[in-house]
Design an enzyme around this catalytic site. Structure first.
Site, PDB file in Angstrom:
ATOM      1  N   HIS A 194      23.429  44.192  17.136  1.00 10.71           N
ATOM      2  CA  HIS A 194      23.606  44.823  15.905  1.00 10.71           C
ATOM      3  C   HIS A 194      25.264  44.864  15.949  1.00 10.71           C
ATOM      4  CE1 HIS A 194      19.605  46.173  15.254  1.00 10.71           C
ATOM      5  NE2 HIS A 194      19.818  44.960  14.628  1.00 10.71           N
ATOM      6  N   ARG A 301      21.146  26.190   8.569  1.00 10.11           N
ATOM      7  CA  ARG A 301      20.221  26.514   9.670  1.00 10.11           C
ATOM      8  C   ARG A 301      18.898  27.021   9.047  1.00 10.11           C
ATOM      9  NH1 ARG A 301      24.903  27.248  13.255  1.00 10.11           N
ATOM     10  NH2 ARG A 301      24.512  25.799  15.083  1.00 10.11           N
ATOM     11  N   ARG A 337      19.324  21.517   6.762  1.00  9.46           N
ATOM     12  CA  ARG A 337      18.734  20.882   7.938  1.00  9.46           C
ATOM     13  C   ARG A 337      17.365  21.223   7.983  1.00  9.46           C
ATOM     14  NH1 ARG A 337      20.880  22.193  14.030  1.00  9.46           N
ATOM     15  NH2 ARG A 337      19.969  24.175  13.581  1.00  9.46           N
ATOM     16  N   GLU A 439      22.471  14.350  18.181  1.00  6.88           N
ATOM     17  CA  GLU A 439      22.823  15.611  19.207  1.00  6.88           C
ATOM     18  C   GLU A 439      21.863  15.156  20.622  1.00  6.88           C
ATOM     19  OE1 GLU A 439      21.337  19.148  17.574  1.00  6.88           O
ATOM     20  OE2 GLU A 439      19.748  18.209  16.656  1.00  6.88           O
ATOM     21  N   ASN A 462      26.739  21.047  20.098  1.00  9.02           N
ATOM     22  CA  ASN A 462      26.141  22.007  21.074  1.00  9.02           C
ATOM     23  C   ASN A 462      24.875  21.466  21.729  1.00  9.02           C
ATOM     24  OD1 ASN A 462      27.707  23.590  19.841  1.00  9.02           O
ATOM     25  ND2 ASN A 462      26.211  24.396  18.333  1.00  9.02           N
ATOM     26  N   ASP A 463      24.161  20.601  21.279  1.00  4.91           N
ATOM     27  CA  ASP A 463      23.112  19.970  21.917  1.00  4.91           C
ATOM     28  C   ASP A 463      23.346  18.969  22.748  1.00  4.91           C
ATOM     29  OD1 ASP A 463      20.804  21.649  21.861  1.00  4.91           O
ATOM     30  OD2 ASP A 463      20.651  21.412  19.646  1.00  4.91           O
ATOM     31  N   ARG A 473      22.005  25.354  27.529  1.00  3.26           N
ATOM     32  CA  ARG A 473      22.899  26.046  26.625  1.00  3.26           C
ATOM     33  C   ARG A 473      22.767  27.631  26.877  1.00  3.26           C
ATOM     34  NH1 ARG A 473      21.931  23.756  20.571  1.00  3.26           N
ATOM     35  NH2 ARG A 473      23.067  25.864  19.680  1.00  3.26           N
ATOM     36  N   CYS A 510      28.927  19.325  13.305  1.00  2.00           N
ATOM     37  CA  CYS A 510      28.636  20.774  12.819  1.00  2.00           C
ATOM     38  C   CYS A 510      28.582  21.321  14.061  1.00  2.00           C
ATOM     39  CB  CYS A 510      27.435  20.680  11.921  1.00  2.00           C
ATOM     40  SG  CYS A 510      25.868  19.809  12.852  1.00  2.00           S
TER      41      CYS A 510
HETATM   42  C1  PEP Z   1      24.252  21.654  17.540  1.00  3.04           C
HETATM   43  O1  PEP Z   1      23.556  21.368  18.552  1.00  3.04           O
HETATM   44  O2  PEP Z   1      25.384  21.163  17.914  1.00  3.04           O
HETATM   45  C2  PEP Z   1      24.009  22.146  16.471  1.00  3.04           C
HETATM   46  C3  PEP Z   1      24.898  22.197  15.567  1.00  3.04           C
HETATM   47  O3  PEP Z   1      22.616  22.663  16.211  1.00  3.04           O
HETATM   48  P1  PEP Z   1      22.113  24.307  16.908  1.00  3.04           P
HETATM   49  O4  PEP Z   1      23.537  24.706  17.544  1.00  3.04           O
HETATM   50  O5  PEP Z   1      21.736  24.817  15.770  1.00  3.04           O
HETATM   51  O6  PEP Z   1      21.228  23.562  17.593  1.00  3.04           O
HETATM   52 MG    MG Z   2      21.483  21.297  17.744  1.00  2.10          MG
END
Ligand code: PEP
Ligand code: MG
Length: 579
Positions: A194, A301, A337, A439, A462-463, A473, A510
């Site tokens: 929080h 998301r 998404r 991804e 990210n993925d 991750r 993204c």
């Molecule tokens: C990603 O994987 O880069 C992405 C934008 O989706 P998330 O972080 O929600 O897996």
């Molecule tokens: Mg992702």
């Protein structure tokens, strides 16, 4: 001078005196009671609960209008916890059965609850343990300290000070909001605690998880908080203070400068329009996106609507949430998404969201795989999204595609849903764009095969980085291997962009990399034309876009891709960023 490290959860620099809040859990005595005092003890417990309720209600009634909405929802959560049988009834049974004092009965109940929360896999749910603990502490204080006003008095003369605490309750934050404290530092907490969420929405620098901060720091000592890097400097030397004062001024100046380009076009010096979109998690986040004049939502998301609740949102509830977003950003695209549940994003509802404990959840039944496995989860969402397309410019985005077969099954399901809506006379936009997230390395390598069937790509770095470099991750131990500039990652990004371009479809990004200024020039040079990011990063990225020349960056990017070793690659990127 002492330098401590924690998790920076809200960026910005603060320099000020420490105000250390020592509010450890009160010592709880245990004693047995004779039969004739039991009913009186139960009344004492009930009175403590009643006081806690009026304290929380009074705090809620005094929340300033300017405070972010999260504050009142957290206070509401605390009121709900207070009314829960586990808190207000179970201790009464214990008092009766064990003939013990109320504090002890509450403490044993709270210890049991804590153990249950501790075992939860979902980090969000696990973090709810803190809420329960805060409510229990409040009741305990009511039982143990008569007229305990300390809690409500912490706001005196805190202007400009840096609050250091074991943890802060939402109630504390409501009170602190009345003052102009400079920053928060807490011993506990994580990026989704929080303190973190509220600090970000209040735009106050904050560092959490600075172990032993309350022990290492004394009230009145000078501190420097760097909320971006998670660095806390205790008793800094004069030279260091001067350096941070300079950085602080730069940040204020930069913010002011950035405000001036809010209404300007996101266009490079050589006239190429670059779309800058915002990532959102909840419909309310749209305010932050509008505040920076985002050109649309590049990633909504939707799984957050499914998390932290015992049931699933039905089609209508989803429709209302998506419609709220579409209406709040009129005339601009909203990329919704489809569900990306599974792995670290679990839901409470039984039987869904990758409930089976698998050895490698990130490689398991998640995202589009889960949706195709359980179409009763997927169909209502597709219906809700398509219905929303009648209200504005909606784009559907499919996460975690790894094979063409999956893509075709989703496209078929979308066609079936459209036919169903047509039969039922439900309006929708038949031209709704459908895009795929790139991804998974397999999708990036074969992006040319996906491209002819989709309207756009969005690279989820990210993925993509997690899967390419084989680093979980959410595993802190391998964080150090996370590297967006790894040649394999850059090659996959470049392949995806090229495949999109030759098929004539736009390519967005993204993942977090899109909102990181260190990579903007390189991504522009690689040909990326749409960036989607946390709204707080958008104006800074816009500034870089406006200062860039694509032809020149294209040449640099080519050299970066051809670099033979890491040192050379990094030097080239640094050179690009100096321009
Ligand atoms: C990603 O994987 O880069 C992405 C934008 O989706 P998330 O972080 O929600 O897996
Ligand atoms: Mg992702």
């Amino acid at each position: 001078m002492l330098v401590l490290h924690g998790t920076g959860v809200s960026s910005g620099i603060a320099i000020g005196k420490a105000y250390v809040l020592h509010r450890e859990r009160p010592e709880v005595p245990e004693y047995a009671l004779p039969e004739n005092l039991i009913e009186g003890e139960i009344r004492r417990f009930t009175a403590a609960i009643d006081s806690a309720r009026s304290q929380l209600e009074s705090i809620r009634d005094h929340i300033p209008k300017s405070a972010p909405p999260e504050i009142s929802s957290i206070i509401d959560t605390h009121l709900l916890i207070l009314h829960d049988k586990m808190i207000c009834e179970a201790p009464v049974d214990t008092i009766r059965k064990k003939r013990c004092n109320a504090e002890w009965a509450l403490k044993t109940q709270s210890d049991e609850l804590s153990a249950v929360f501790e075992q939860m896999d979902d980090p969000y749910l696990r973090s709810k343990k803190t809420d329960v603990g805060q409510v229990v502490d409040r009741i305990l204080r009511n039982l143990l300290v008569s007229n305990d006003e300390e809690h409500e008095q912490i706001t005196d003369a805190l202007d400009g000070q840096i609050v250091v605490a074991n943890d802060l309750t939402p109630a504390d934050i409501v009170l602190l909001k009345h003052t102009r404290i400079a920053a928060f530092v807490t011993n506990l907490g994580g990026p989704i605690s929080h303190t973190a969420i509220l600090a970000r929405s209040l735009e106050i620098p904050a560092i959490v998880a600075v172990h032993n901060a309350t022990r290492a720091i004394r009230s009145g000592e000078q501190l420097i908080v760097d909320g971006k890097l998670g660095v806390l400097i205790v008793l800094p030397e004069p030279g260091v203070v001067a350096e941070y004062q300079h950085r602080q001024k730069r940040i204020v100046q930069l913010k002011r400068e950035l405000e001036t380009i809010k209404a300007s076009r996101s266009e490079t010096r050589d006239g190429c329009a670059i779309k800058l979109y915002a990532n959102i998690e909840l419909p309310d986040d749209i305010k932050a996106a509008n505040k920076v004049a985002a050109e649309g939502i590049g990633l909504y998301r939707t799984e957050f609507l499914f998390m932290n609740r015992p049931d699933l949102p039905d089609e209508e509830e989803q429709y209302r949430a998506y419609a709220k977003v579409v209406k709040a950003i009129p005339g601009k695209p909203v990329t919704i998404r489809t569900l990306d549940l599974g792995a670290d994003k679990r839901i409470d509802s039984n039987s869904r969201g990758g409930e089976t404990i698998t050895v490698n959840p990130a490689l398991g039944l998640r995202a589009v795989r889960l949706c195709l496995h359980d179409t009763s989860l997927f169909r209502p969402q597709l219906r809700a999204i398509l219905r929303t397309s009648a209200l504005g410019q909606v784009r559907i985005m499919i996460p975690m595609l790894s094979s063409l077969g999956e893509m075709f099954r989703v496209l078929d399901l979308i066609e079936e849903t459209k036919a169903e809506l047509t039969r039922q006379g439900q309006p929708f936009d038949p031209e709704t764009q459908i895009g795929g997230m790139i991804e998974v390395p397999a999708a990036a390598v074969s992006a040319d095969l996906f491209a002819p069937h989709l309207d756009f790509f969005s690279i989820g770095t990210n993925d993509l980085i997690q899967y390419t470099l084989a680093i979980d991750r959410v595993d802190e131990a391998v964080n150090y291997l996370y590297d967006p500039l790894h040649p394999s990652v850059l090659r996959l990004i470049s392949m995806t962009i090229r495949a999109g371009k030759s098929a004539g479809i736009p390519v967005a990004m993204c993942g977090e990399m899109a909102g990181d200024v260190r990579y903007t020039r390189l991504l522009l040079g690689l040909g990326l034309d749409e960036f989607s990011m946390h709204p707080s990063a958008l104006l800074e990225i816009k500034r870089i876009v406006r200062e860039s020349d694509l032809t020149e960056l294209g040449r640099f990017a080519e050299d970066v891709l051809n670099a033979r070793h890491t040192g050379e690659l990094h030097a080239l990127v640094d050179k690009m960023n100096e321009r």
